[in-house]
Write an enzyme that holds these catalytic residues in place. Structure first.
Site, PDB file in Angstrom:
ATOM      1  N   ASP A   1       0.842  -1.192   0.000  1.00  0.00           N
ATOM      2  CA  ASP A   1       0.000   0.000   0.000  1.00  0.00           C
ATOM      3  C   ASP A   1       0.890   1.259   0.000  1.00  0.00           C
ATOM      4  O   ASP A   1       1.860   1.323  -0.742  1.00  0.00           O
ATOM      5  CB  ASP A   1      -0.960  -0.032   1.192  1.00  0.00           C
ATOM      6  CG  ASP A   1      -2.048   1.020   1.116  1.00  0.00           C
ATOM      7  OD1 ASP A   1      -2.966   0.862   0.294  1.00  0.00           O
ATOM      8  OD2 ASP A   1      -1.989   2.010   1.871  1.00  0.00           O
TER       9      ASP A   1
ATOM     10  N   TYR B   1      -2.200  11.151   0.762  1.00  0.00           N
ATOM     11  CA  TYR B   1      -3.134  10.940  -0.343  1.00  0.00           C
ATOM     12  C   TYR B   1      -3.015  12.030  -1.406  1.00  0.00           C
ATOM     13  O   TYR B   1      -3.305  11.788  -2.583  1.00  0.00           O
ATOM     14  CB  TYR B   1      -4.573  10.820   0.173  1.00  0.00           C
ATOM     15  CG  TYR B   1      -4.900   9.387   0.497  1.00  0.00           C
ATOM     16  CD1 TYR B   1      -5.379   8.526  -0.486  1.00  0.00           C
ATOM     17  CD2 TYR B   1      -4.665   8.869   1.764  1.00  0.00           C
ATOM     18  CE1 TYR B   1      -5.639   7.197  -0.213  1.00  0.00           C
ATOM     19  CE2 TYR B   1      -4.917   7.541   2.053  1.00  0.00           C
ATOM     20  CZ  TYR B   1      -5.400   6.714   1.063  1.00  0.00           C
ATOM     21  OH  TYR B   1      -5.642   5.388   1.338  1.00  0.00           O
TER      22      TYR B   1
ATOM     23  N   HIS C   1      -4.977  -7.374  -0.015  1.00  0.00           N
ATOM     24  CA  HIS C   1      -4.285  -6.109   0.210  1.00  0.00           C
ATOM     25  C   HIS C   1      -3.482  -6.096   1.508  1.00  0.00           C
ATOM     26  O   HIS C   1      -2.456  -5.434   1.588  1.00  0.00           O
ATOM     27  CB  HIS C   1      -5.317  -4.978   0.222  1.00  0.00           C
ATOM     28  CG  HIS C   1      -4.724  -3.621   0.146  1.00  0.00           C
ATOM     29  ND1 HIS C   1      -3.949  -3.208  -0.916  1.00  0.00           N
ATOM     30  CD2 HIS C   1      -4.771  -2.562   1.001  1.00  0.00           C
ATOM     31  CE1 HIS C   1      -3.559  -1.957  -0.723  1.00  0.00           C
ATOM     32  NE2 HIS C   1      -4.037  -1.538   0.430  1.00  0.00           N
TER      33      HIS C   1
END
Length: 404
Positions: free
Chosen positions: A194, A314, A373
């Protein structure tokens, strides 16, 4: 010997850390959950359609379990079974930051060091099952590697990014390299999934001490040059494809474009935090995550007030921050050894032949069956085996190169 003794005398300021949430904070959490209002049922919250969001019935039961049955102290004891520390480090512009990390040190003289980096909505406890497996399998004398598992800036017990300026992946990588070298490791390997994969790439590009990297997540916006898919590209995606992507990853756009609003909204209420992050745990897990595990993530986020400070990257991820983007295909070929594990339920199914165009791919594996994930959490034995195999391949590549 014990797992908490580094092989060298650290040159950075360290203090031992024990997680100890006051009982009053646990009681307050239950009170807030009890007083939180559940919104009325809607079509979107009751339909079985996946991408309309988490379902109301699930939230109702998860809240009840969190209030009545969930045992925080049991989970806290599990986390405290591992040596934990807080290192005082400085950014390039001399801002002091504390970085929390868990560690399993080996007493083998030739053991390599590996730093493991998590993502969102995870945290360092993604690697607890793997570390439990290692403690059961090895003694400090036989542990093959030094295991260092930090909390990213802004997560759990690590300092949040500074409020005085922007903070990016280069800043985080600078702290990671400072941490590893300050612990006495002149060289090390890095592993990440991630957001941790982006940090891992940054480490490899910026610091000679990082010998090579292994990732289990590759997010690439377009097929790299030289792949058959790139040759077949017919232009920009169709509107329907764009909308499908937004439906699946719209949360990332929200956290990138309105981090202040979503940060304060989600981070101010435990039920909001459960709903927003729980949806991602349910959607991205390759093996169904137990409610106890999920609530441990959410509880740790709540007790450390880290949601709003943990979504800073982000803007980097979505290309809204100045500097290099998150896509590794845009930063040039990585000449260091690269390893790649692709698990079957990973949200980004980037093929191995794409990874070959990004760096010196010395090892890869496409897993079958389970795993998604949160691979280190879901498949700890497979993840550990992959990291070991990658390190051996990287060592062999280095050995061969030295004889050329």
């Amino acid at each position: 010997m014990s797992y908490d003794q580094p092989p060298q005398t650290p040159t950075i300021s360290l203090k031992k850390h024990t997680l100890a949430v006051p009982s009053e904070d646990v009681d307050e959490l239950r009170t807030l959950l009890k007083s939180a209002r559940l919104t009325r049922p809607t079509y979107e919250s009751t339909t079985k359609e996946v991408y309309l969001g988490v379902k109301r019935d699930w939230v109702v039961e998860a809240r009840r379990y969190w209030m009545e049955d969930y045992d925080w102290n049991k989970q806290q004891d599990r986390m405290n079974a591992f040596p934990q520390f807080v290192a005082s480090l400085k950014t390039k512009d001399d801002l002091l930051m504390d970085i929390h990390f868990a560690a399993l040190y080996s007493s083998k003289p030739d053991a390599p060091a590996v730093v493991f980096s998590h993502g969102w909505p995870g945290c360092w406890i993604e690697f607890v099952p793997m570390m439990e497996m290692l403690k059961a399998k090895y003694t400090p004398e036989t542990l093959p590697c030094h295991i260092i598992v930090p909390s990213l800036p802004g997560f759990t017990h690590s300092s949040p990014p500074p409020t005085s300026r922007e903070f990016g992946m280069k800043d985080a990588a600078y702290l990671w390299n400072q941490l590893m070298t300050g612990l006495g490791f002149k060289q090390y390997y890095a592993q990440g999934g991630d957001i941790g994969s982006f940090l891992t790439w940054q480490l490899a590009r910026d610091y000679e001490e990082c010998l090579g990297i292994h990732v289990n997540f590759l997010s690439i916006t377009a097929p790299p040059a030289g792949t058959p898919e790139a040759a077949q590209s017919t232009g920009p995606p169709k509107p329907q494809q764009v909308m499908m992507g937004l439906q699946k990853f719209g949360y990332a756009l929200e956290q990138a474009t309105r981090p202040s609003a979503i940060g304060m909204t989600v981070g101010s209420n435990p039920l909001s935090l459960l709903t927003w992050t729980g949806e991602k745990y349910l959607e991205a897990s390759g093996i169904p995550m137990s409610l106890d595990t999920m609530l441990t993530f959410v509880s740790l986020y709540w007790f450390t007030d880290c949601y709003s400070s943990g979504i800073w990257y982000y803007r980097y991820l979505m290309g809204l921050r100045a500097g290099p983007g998150a896509d590794p295909s845009q930063a040039g070929y990585l000449k260091k050894p690269l390893g790649y594990s692709l698990f079957p339920k990973e949200i980004a199914q980037t093929p191995v032949h794409w990874a070959e165009k990004l760096g010196d791919l010395v090892w890869s594996k496409v897993h079958k069956g389970q795993g998604g994930h949160f691979a280190a959490l879901e498949c700890p034995e497979e993840m550990w085996a992959d990291v070991q195999d990658f390190i051996e391949a990287a060592k062999q590549k280095k050995g061969n190169a030295s004889h050329l």
